[in-house]
Design an enzyme around this catalytic site. Sequence first.
Site, PDB file in Angstrom:
ATOM      1  N   LEU A  79     -51.878  63.055 -30.311  1.00 21.66           N
ATOM      2  CA  LEU A  79     -53.241  62.867 -30.908  1.00 21.66           C
ATOM      3  C   LEU A  79     -54.317  62.013 -29.915  1.00 21.66           C
ATOM      4  O   LEU A  79     -53.815  61.789 -28.887  1.00 21.66           O
ATOM      5  CB  LEU A  79     -53.047  61.838 -32.256  1.00 21.66           C
ATOM      6  CG  LEU A  79     -52.174  62.674 -33.225  1.00 21.66           C
ATOM      7  CD1 LEU A  79     -51.576  61.578 -34.033  1.00 21.66           C
ATOM      8  CD2 LEU A  79     -52.944  63.360 -34.055  1.00 21.66           C
ATOM      9  N   LYS A 188     -48.387  55.645 -17.405  1.00 17.57           N
ATOM     10  CA  LYS A 188     -49.435  56.741 -17.723  1.00 17.57           C
ATOM     11  C   LYS A 188     -50.963  56.140 -17.472  1.00 17.57           C
ATOM     12  O   LYS A 188     -51.567  56.720 -16.751  1.00 17.57           O
ATOM     13  CB  LYS A 188     -49.177  57.142 -19.217  1.00 17.57           C
ATOM     14  CG  LYS A 188     -50.397  58.044 -19.411  1.00 17.57           C
ATOM     15  CD  LYS A 188     -50.336  59.444 -18.885  1.00 17.57           C
ATOM     16  CE  LYS A 188     -51.545  60.174 -19.136  1.00 17.57           C
ATOM     17  NZ  LYS A 188     -51.946  61.398 -18.380  1.00 17.57           N
ATOM     18  N   LYS A 263     -61.435  56.755 -22.395  1.00 22.19           N
ATOM     19  CA  LYS A 263     -60.511  56.104 -23.011  1.00 22.19           C
ATOM     20  C   LYS A 263     -59.287  55.404 -22.303  1.00 22.19           C
ATOM     21  O   LYS A 263     -59.167  54.265 -22.368  1.00 22.19           O
ATOM     22  CB  LYS A 263     -59.872  56.958 -24.106  1.00 22.19           C
ATOM     23  CG  LYS A 263     -58.939  56.321 -25.031  1.00 22.19           C
ATOM     24  CD  LYS A 263     -57.974  57.288 -25.731  1.00 22.19           C
ATOM     25  CE  LYS A 263     -57.206  58.060 -24.753  1.00 22.19           C
ATOM     26  NZ  LYS A 263     -56.156  58.961 -25.032  1.00 22.19           N
TER      27      LYS A 263
HETATM   28  P1  NAD Z   1     -57.860  67.160 -28.435  1.00 23.84           P
HETATM   29  O1  NAD Z   1     -58.934  66.508 -28.656  1.00 23.84           O
HETATM   30  O2  NAD Z   1     -58.068  68.638 -27.614  1.00 23.84           O
HETATM   31  O3  NAD Z   1     -56.717  67.426 -29.475  1.00 23.84           O
HETATM   32  C1  NAD Z   1     -56.421  66.284 -30.482  1.00 23.84           C
HETATM   33  C2  NAD Z   1     -56.173  66.942 -31.807  1.00 23.84           C
HETATM   34  O4  NAD Z   1     -55.790  66.062 -32.727  1.00 23.84           O
HETATM   35  C3  NAD Z   1     -57.412  67.726 -32.333  1.00 23.84           C
HETATM   36  O5  NAD Z   1     -56.756  69.079 -32.720  1.00 23.84           O
HETATM   37  C4  NAD Z   1     -57.647  66.939 -33.815  1.00 23.84           C
HETATM   38  O6  NAD Z   1     -58.061  67.858 -34.675  1.00 23.84           O
HETATM   39  C5  NAD Z   1     -56.114  66.320 -33.913  1.00 23.84           C
HETATM   40  N1  NAD Z   1     -56.215  65.228 -34.689  1.00 23.84           N
HETATM   41  C6  NAD Z   1     -57.024  64.305 -34.789  1.00 23.84           C
HETATM   42  N2  NAD Z   1     -56.846  63.214 -35.625  1.00 23.84           N
HETATM   43  C7  NAD Z   1     -55.634  63.648 -36.464  1.00 23.84           C
HETATM   44  C8  NAD Z   1     -54.968  63.275 -37.444  1.00 23.84           C
HETATM   45  N3  NAD Z   1     -55.160  62.193 -37.989  1.00 23.84           N
HETATM   46  N4  NAD Z   1     -53.998  64.278 -37.983  1.00 23.84           N
HETATM   47  C9  NAD Z   1     -53.781  65.435 -37.524  1.00 23.84           C
HETATM   48  N5  NAD Z   1     -54.264  65.711 -36.261  1.00 23.84           N
HETATM   49  C10 NAD Z   1     -55.604  65.033 -35.835  1.00 23.84           C
HETATM   50  O7  NAD Z   1     -57.132  66.145 -27.297  1.00 23.84           O
HETATM   51  P2  NAD Z   1     -56.069  66.644 -26.290  1.00 23.84           P
HETATM   52  O8  NAD Z   1     -56.871  67.084 -24.875  1.00 23.84           O
HETATM   53  O9  NAD Z   1     -54.855  67.638 -26.569  1.00 23.84           O
HETATM   54  O10 NAD Z   1     -55.427  65.124 -25.791  1.00 23.84           O
HETATM   55  C11 NAD Z   1     -54.464  64.694 -26.634  1.00 23.84           C
HETATM   56  C12 NAD Z   1     -53.527  63.486 -26.039  1.00 23.84           C
HETATM   57  O11 NAD Z   1     -53.241  63.771 -25.038  1.00 23.84           O
HETATM   58  C13 NAD Z   1     -54.881  62.351 -25.710  1.00 23.84           C
HETATM   59  O12 NAD Z   1     -54.214  60.976 -25.945  1.00 23.84           O
HETATM   60  C14 NAD Z   1     -55.137  62.413 -24.270  1.00 23.84           C
HETATM   61  O13 NAD Z   1     -55.584  61.324 -23.709  1.00 23.84           O
HETATM   62  C15 NAD Z   1     -53.609  62.982 -23.829  1.00 23.84           C
HETATM   63  N6  NAD Z   1     -53.633  63.984 -22.439  1.00 23.84           N
HETATM   64  C16 NAD Z   1     -54.638  64.846 -22.607  1.00 23.84           C
HETATM   65  C17 NAD Z   1     -54.576  65.639 -21.433  1.00 23.84           C
HETATM   66  C18 NAD Z   1     -55.599  66.891 -21.024  1.00 23.84           C
HETATM   67  O14 NAD Z   1     -55.578  67.599 -19.866  1.00 23.84           O
HETATM   68  N7  NAD Z   1     -56.119  67.544 -22.157  1.00 23.84           N
HETATM   69  C19 NAD Z   1     -53.614  65.413 -20.133  1.00 23.84           C
HETATM   70  C20 NAD Z   1     -52.525  64.434 -20.450  1.00 23.84           C
HETATM   71  C21 NAD Z   1     -52.809  63.652 -21.624  1.00 23.84           C
END
Ligand code: NAD
Length: 313
Positions: A79, A188, A263
Amino acid sequence: MSKKDMSTMDNETTKPNIAFIGLGNMGAPMAENLLKAGYALSVYDLSEEATQRLHKAGARVSDSPNDAANNAQVVISMLPAGQHVHAVYLGSDGTHGLLADLPKGTLVIDSSTIAAADAELVAKTATKLGINFLDAPVSGGTGGAIAGSLTFIVGGAAEAFSKAEPILAVMGKNVFHAGANGAGQVAKICNNMLLGILMAGTAEAINLGVKNGLDPKVLSDIMLQSSGRNWTLEVYNPYPNVLENVPSSNGYKGGFMSKLMQKDLNLALQTAQDTGVETPMGAKATELYESHVVEHGDRDFSSIMGRHDSSVL
Ligand code: NAD
């Protein structure tokens, strides 16, 4: 082999049912890799577009986190931030979230990047209910999520870690046990503070070269074989069309949104302030991303390049 031995073996070899919550840029490919490895998956996301992708890949789509977790021995979440993790597991009042509905012994793995204190709070509630909670944030970006080569940085009890390891190994190449609950998140944010500094610095260096007549690809190749070499130059160059298949060559779409980097930088800064540690470079990177996200929060974090050269955006 006795019947008892057989049943023990069956338990050991049977793949657990998994509920996967949060199917965004990272969660969707991670869930797809679990499906490919033969795990039965129930999925939930607020976005229908996100769930449809997983439905096509063979997952059961659920209409709530509780429905997804029905019959699952393992719950994984991916999330955006702490408030979403709290909303799912603890509920809006702190007591009526998913945790209250899970059977004792369920393994919960949260791979979102959130504050260590937020992870510790969920872990504490889980422990009281007899549920095993791990914070397991990842590094490796969307490329790593698609390739199944993420690095998992895990905080939590050793026994829960052993149970999670084979599942995490499907989605990642490296699985580290950083320590107790919260330790995964601390490691992290140290990594991501450094990544934010490296990305901002790489964009700045390429811009200096380009403004002084250098070709961005030639300059990048030179720095890659010199002491400025770093991960952003190697696999995530912020200047368009230096590398293929990276967000900068695709209008800065997809990838890791700038608002998520902001964030993480704020999480690092907060942790530094709370513990009396100086992070001047982290503070500068945070300042740069704070102003960048005002207009470009949804673009990949490499779009910080546009701070210097708006023509790339
Ligand atoms: P994103 O915004 O693409 O995906 C998040 C998903 O969560 C969305 O599809 C959203 O609809 C869903 N969501 C939000 N609230 C919700 C709820 N209450 N119930 C169910 N679904 C819900 O984000 P992302 O890029 O996939 O990143 C996710 C996490 O991973 C973040 O914490 C980010 O910091 C971390 N992260 C991301 C990356 C990257 O390269 N994108 C790399 C490492 C870590």
